[in-house]
Design an enzyme around this catalytic site. Structure first.
Site, mmCIF file in Angstrom:
data_model
loop_
_atom_site.group_PDB
_atom_site.id
_atom_site.type_symbol
_atom_site.label_atom_id
_atom_site.label_comp_id
_atom_site.label_asym_id
_atom_site.label_seq_id
_atom_site.Cartn_x
_atom_site.Cartn_y
_atom_site.Cartn_z
ATOM 1 N N TRP A 63 8.303 6.993 47.621
ATOM 2 C CA TRP A 63 8.477 8.421 46.924
ATOM 3 C C TRP A 63 9.248 8.280 45.383
ATOM 4 O O TRP A 63 9.973 7.518 45.161
ATOM 5 C CB TRP A 63 9.415 9.141 47.811
ATOM 6 N N ASN A 108 10.881 11.211 42.302
ATOM 7 C CA ASN A 108 10.812 12.359 41.782
ATOM 8 C C ASN A 108 11.279 12.319 40.242
ATOM 9 O O ASN A 108 10.543 11.532 39.430
ATOM 10 C CB ASN A 108 11.783 13.280 42.395
ATOM 11 N N ASP A 109 12.328 12.906 39.698
ATOM 12 C CA ASP A 109 12.546 13.403 38.312
ATOM 13 C C ASP A 109 12.248 11.945 37.402
ATOM 14 O O ASP A 109 12.650 11.126 37.663
ATOM 15 C CB ASP A 109 13.735 13.534 37.912
ATOM 16 N N GLN A 143 13.193 8.541 39.433
ATOM 17 C CA GLN A 143 14.006 8.500 40.836
ATOM 18 C C GLN A 143 13.043 8.067 42.042
ATOM 19 O O GLN A 143 11.743 8.393 41.741
ATOM 20 C CB GLN A 143 14.033 10.058 41.402
ATOM 21 N N TRP A 168 11.796 12.078 50.192
ATOM 22 C CA TRP A 168 12.971 11.849 49.392
ATOM 23 C C TRP A 168 14.096 11.049 50.208
ATOM 24 O O TRP A 168 14.256 11.122 51.463
ATOM 25 C CB TRP A 168 13.427 13.339 48.915
ATOM 26 N N SER A 222 19.749 11.486 39.082
ATOM 27 C CA SER A 222 19.014 11.274 37.475
ATOM 28 C C SER A 222 20.083 11.184 36.590
ATOM 29 O O SER A 222 21.183 11.523 36.516
ATOM 30 C CB SER A 222 18.324 12.680 37.519
ATOM 31 N N ARG A 253 25.745 17.276 38.496
ATOM 32 C CA ARG A 253 24.909 16.064 38.069
ATOM 33 C C ARG A 253 23.905 16.175 37.076
ATOM 34 O O ARG A 253 23.727 17.217 36.228
ATOM 35 C CB ARG A 253 24.174 15.817 39.443
ATOM 36 N N ASP A 254 23.292 15.191 36.749
ATOM 37 C CA ASP A 254 22.251 14.849 35.744
ATOM 38 C C ASP A 254 22.614 15.084 34.301
ATOM 39 O O ASP A 254 22.147 16.014 33.493
ATOM 40 C CB ASP A 254 21.150 15.962 35.979
ATOM 41 N N GLU A 301 19.591 22.090 37.734
ATOM 42 C CA GLU A 301 19.577 20.698 37.732
ATOM 43 C C GLU A 301 18.486 20.049 36.619
ATOM 44 O O GLU A 301 18.027 20.923 35.650
ATOM 45 C CB GLU A 301 18.460 20.367 38.817
HETATM 46 C C1 FRU Z 1 16.262 17.167 40.867
HETATM 47 C C2 FRU Z 1 17.388 16.339 41.591
HETATM 48 C C3 FRU Z 1 18.334 16.027 40.659
HETATM 49 C C4 FRU Z 1 18.941 14.817 41.193
HETATM 50 C C5 FRU Z 1 17.869 14.090 41.794
HETATM 51 C C6 FRU Z 1 18.027 13.400 42.987
HETATM 52 O O1 FRU Z 1 15.081 16.952 41.540
HETATM 53 O O2 FRU Z 1 17.682 17.042 42.663
HETATM 54 O O3 FRU Z 1 19.127 16.919 40.416
HETATM 55 O O4 FRU Z 1 19.477 14.027 40.330
HETATM 56 O O5 FRU Z 1 16.803 15.059 42.066
HETATM 57 O O6 FRU Z 1 16.955 12.770 43.513
#
Ligand code: FRU
Length: 539
Positions: free
Chosen positions: A58, A60-61, A77, A85, A121, A201-202, A256
């Protein structure tokens, strides 16, 4: 004190705090094996030919985007042990030209106490000494074991996630110029848990004047979506400055992946663009139709102050599947990658050994009307392998013409002569298969918008999304579309990127035709070209 939280004295420790609980090289080797096992079994029916995705697992970001010592780097990610996830790592690909990509070793696995449940992230930035730094979020479950104990909510990962997070900001530095590995320096910003409702976060870092700034997303104690601003002189010790921005909508509880950068308007004035992926906003008309919605506002900012918006919230991308974009600046170009978030369960590609892809890289500029434009970076023309020029095409009332019999990875450039067309809806059926399934990319004259309609898709969630056209665009009598069709997705750039729609499109079995259609009226297409696309080398 909230359950599971240790005593915390302030926001920023004097020096980074490092608590290693696992060996990083061993954790990385295990993660590589996890990805390889899924890649070996991968089904490629929707696996992208010219978009970045993981070999297996999987994603993501997009994270840590940079151009460093001659190479483009895209991190993302990654959950290396499943197609949903899960505990987050950072995957990595690199390229010298943004066209041919190479897989790189996984960069981060969760091995410190402060990130034991995920390396979340973050971003990369080149420091005063010319060396790169990575800032990211260390994630733990607040109760020590899982995400229960907080408020339940629908999250961007197409699953229910609770607010049981405990998150802090972390620093890491690369070990070499190729960025094939990095050394973690530990926690640099702690979480003041009495002021935060779990989400924290981020980080995104930039320099203005002689000061380094960092912003990240926060859910305040009263559950408002905020971005906080920190500053630093040495990029290691950070001081809290202020709330940079609070989302005006009280339903929005978290921002986010925030982004913040200056940009010049057509008269050369500096504006600041604030970007974030808002959690909690309710759908309203054509807006905020996705589970969570990524967008921006344009305004002004001076160091020491808060961001002053001059526009309302607008979507970066009006498609079904766009989230968590991150931008970075290279030689004056502001470039952005987004994640095509599947959002809604069940996700068809989760059965295929991989899940999730990034969009094409887009360059962000301000158009003549002062609004943001995001067009594919110029380099993307280099993806064209060959071109079929269909010239101009006229369809009669309810007409249809096949443009391609089996198009899996193509770009279509077309200009519709709106002034000479009477169709109430007209456009392209892509991924049109023998079972009658297709995804429809159309201009809808009744609503004056460009739509991506998935009602006739046989796999995945349906619904339609619609991107607005301005009065000036409508009055011009012309509509330019660039439509990128990959094996499992479509990206539609409207009038050079004034609007964009990105959506997954899970084609059925068999040849995938592209058909030009007109409904209830005729269609005059001034020009139509179809380009076959090269592979970016990650298949
Ligand atoms: C956004 C998010 C971020 C976090 C990450 C975790 O999609 O939720 O806020 O850092 O993905 O995978």
């Amino acid at each position: 004190m909230k359950k599971g939280y240790s005593t915390m004295t302030g926001f920023t420790p004097d020096a980074p705090v490092l608590h290693e609980i696992k060996n990083h090289s061993e954790a990385l080797a295990q993660a590589e094996a996890g990805v390889a096992a899924m890649a070996a079994e991968r089904n490629n029916r929707w696996y992208p030919k010219f978009h970045i995705a993981s070999n297996g697992g999987w994603i993501n970001d997009p994270n840590g985007l940079c151009f460093y010592k001659g190479r483009w780097h895209v991190f993302y990610q990654l959950h290396p042990y499943g197609t949903q996830w899960g505990p987050m790592h950072w995957g990595h690909v690199s390229s010298t030209d943004m066209l041919n990509w190479k897989r790189e070793p996984i960069m981060f696995a969760p091995t410190l106490e402060e990130e034991k449940d995920g390396v979340f992230s973050g971003s990369a930035v080149i420091g005063d000494d010319g060396e790169l730094k990575f800032y990211y979020t260390g994630h733990r479950w607040a109760n020590g074991q899982d995400n229960t104990g907080g408020d339940w909510q629908v999250g961007g990962h197409a699953r229910i996630r609770a607010g049981g997070d405990w998150q802090v900001q972390m620093l890491a530095e690369p070990d070499n110029d190729e960025l094939t590995s990095a050394t973690k320096r530990g926690m640099i910003i702690d979480c003041p848990t009495d002021k935060v409702d779990h989400h924290y976060r981020d980080p995104k870092v930039w320099k203005t004047g002689d000061t380094w700034y960092m912003t990240f997303g926060v859910s305040s104690a009263d559950k408002r979506g905020q971005m906080w601003l920190f500053s630093s002189k040495d990029m290691v010790r950070w001081e809290y400055e202020r709330v940079l921005f609070q989302h005006p909508d009280p339903d929005v509880f978290m921002l986010e992946c925030p982004d913040f950068f200056p940009i010049k308007d057509k008269d050369g004035n500096e504006k600041w663009v604030i970007g974030f992926s808002a959690m909690g906003s309710k759908p309203s008309g054509f807006m905020n139709r996705n589970v969570n919605n990524a967008g921006y506002m344009i305004g002004t900012w001076e160091p020491g102050g808060e961001f002053k918006p001059e526009t309302e919230f607008r979507l970066w991308d009006c498609g079904h599947n766009y989230y968590a974009p991150q931008s970075f600046n290279v030689d004056g170009r502001q470039i952005v990658y987004g994640w095509m978030s599947p959002f809604v369960q069940p996700i068809p590609m989760e059965d295929d050994g991989w899940c999730g892809q990034l969009t094409l890289p887009r360059e962000i500029t301000l158009g003549d009307d002062g609004d943001v434009v995001t067009a594919p970076v110029a380099e993307m023309e280099g993806l064209r392998e060959d071109t079929l020029d269909h010239g101009s095409i006229t369809l009669d009332m309810d007409g249809e013409q096949v443009i391609a019999d089996d198009a899996k990875a193509v770009e279509i450039e077309m200009t519709i002569d709106l002034a000479a067309s009477t169709a109430e809806r007209a456009g392209l059926k892509i991924h049109a298969t023998e079972d009658g399934a297709y995804t429809y990319v159309a201009y809808d004259d009744q609503i004056g918008r460009v739509v991506v309609d998935r009602q006739a898709m046989a796999n995945g969630d349906r619904g339609y999304r619609a991107a607005p056209l301005t009065d000036t665009e409508l009055a011009s009598g012309k509509l330019d579309l660039r439509v990128f069709v990959d094996r499992g997705s479509v990206e539609v750039y409207v009038n050079g990127g004034h609007q964009v729609l990105s959506s997954y499109s899970y084609a059925s079995e068999g040849p995938r035709a592209i058909k030009l259609v007109a409904e209830f009226g005729n269609l005059k297409v001034e020009s139509l070209k179809l380009h076959h696309m090269k592979s970016i080398g990650l298949e």
